[in-house]
Design an enzyme around this catalytic site. Structure first.
Site, PDB file in Angstrom:
ATOM      1  CB  CYS A   1      -0.941   0.004   1.207  1.00  0.00           C
ATOM      2  SG  CYS A   1      -2.215  -1.277   1.141  1.00  0.00           S
ATOM      3  CB  ALA A   2       4.052   2.198   1.531  1.00  0.00           C
TER       4      ALA A   2
END
Length: 363
Positions: free
Chosen positions: A144-145
């Site tokens: 997700c980063a």
């Protein structure tokens, strides 16, 4: 400072309503969970209404080999990635003219949901007229980063090469990692939350005449970035890689970690630019889930309304891993922020890690 000129998406072909996802999970997981009806409440509590995936929902009701799923990843990633690039380079909401592929110097490719060598951007370059010397920088494993990290790495590249025009292409086909025989709570929560998403952003260095290219009055420039890794947190989020493919690892402690860890991380980052959270006008947050958004609000003591756009993306698209932050960013850029306003871009991922970017809108 390097500026973000354009952002665009390519929407996967199959839309799934959350009610359909509940029925799907009930059918597949009832035998594995005695309290299935209680657990299915997570689908409603997450406030997701619909999502998009690259295969029809019936495709996931049969066993698929790792190879079959990964081949589907490659096929869909090339098709949708190509469309996202075209959409980004021809987006007249942000651009005064179409950008030719030959003008692009670098492509950062971001993904964590499938594997390919040659990598996806190389395959796309065989279908779009990029220069043969365009640099390729694939980045895998940031979850997700990854989208925010891709913007950060593009920023740094443009600092080193201020004449550069850079693409950040994020493709996450989370549905293709689904394990129908995995009766873990992580898999059930992942089924309630994750979706497929494809997005592309264009970043330009200082020596590029951004004003002549931009259709917007004010552009967001990237002022600074910060990457942070939490020690001894490898089990918080990620993949367990087995013979059958990628099995999701998803700790229930993530919202609590956000509350305790994020504020000092953000405060340190902003203080280096002599700013505080109260100086931030736009909170461009990756909506990892409703509980994560709530944790952002609580940890940073910001008005809940600052997360409205993130929640709207979550409601209509779910969590698309790294691609999600670019969906949120596009909607903030469409607002045409006032000159001098600040944006804080934040995303969390495996490691456990965070990526922060400070944006400033300017003429």
């Amino acid at each position: 400072m390097p500026s973000i000129l354009s952002v665009a998406e390519a929407i996967p072909p199959f839309e799934i309503k959350q009610e359909q996802a509940v029925d799907f999970a009930r059918e597949l997981f009832s035998a594995g969970f005695k309290d299935i009806e209680r657990l299915l409440k997570a689908f409603q509590n997450g406030q997701i209404e619909k999502r998009h995936i690259v295969k029809s929902i019936d495709w996931f009701k049969e066993d698929r080999s790792f190879a079959e799923k990964n081949n589907a990843y490659i096929e869909s990633a090339v098709s949708l990635g190509k469309q996202a690039i075209v959409n980004c380079l021809t987006n007249m909401n942000f651009l005064n003219r179409e950008i030719d592929c030959k003008e692009i110097d670098v492509i950062f490719y971001i993904s964590t949901t499938g594997m390919a060598t040659p990598s996806i951007e190389a395959r796309i370059m065989n279908q779009l007229p990029f220069r043969e010397h365009t640099k390729r920088i694939p980045i895998w494993g940031l979850g997700c980063a990854g989208g925010a990290a891709g913007l950060s790495r593009a920023f740094e590249y443009c600092l080193a090469f201020p004449d550069a025009k850079v693409l950040v292409l994020s493709i996450e086909l989370c549905s293709l990692t689904f394990q129908r025989n995995d009766f873990s709570k992580s898999n059930l929560i992942g089924t309630s939350l994750f979706a497929d998403g494809v997005s592309c952003a264009m970043i330009c260095g200082d020596h590029v005449n951004c004003r002549s290219l931009s259709a917007k009055r004010n552009l967001p420039a990237i002022i600074s970035t910060q990457s942070t890794l939490m020690p001894d947190s490898l089990d918080v989020m990620g993949w367990d890689i087995r013979d059958q493919g990628l099995f999701v690892v998803f700790s229930r402690d993530i919202p609590g970690i956000v509350e305790e860890w994020l504020k000092p991380n953000v405060s340190k980052f902003l203080s280096e630019s002599e700013l505080e959270i109260i100086d931030i006008d736009y909170f461009i947050a990756h909506p990892g889930g409703k509980k994560v958004i709530d944790a952002y609000v609580k940890a940073l003591s910001i008005p809940a309304s600052m997360t409205d756009i993130s929640l709207d993306v979550l409601k209509n698209y779910g969590n698309m891993s790294s691609a999600t932050i670019l969906y949120v960013l596009r909607r903030f850029m469409e607002l045409d922020g006032e000159a001098g306003s600040y944006g804080l871009c934040t995303a969390l991922g495996p490691g456990f890690s965070s990526e922060l970017l400070l944006l400033k809108w300017g003429e």
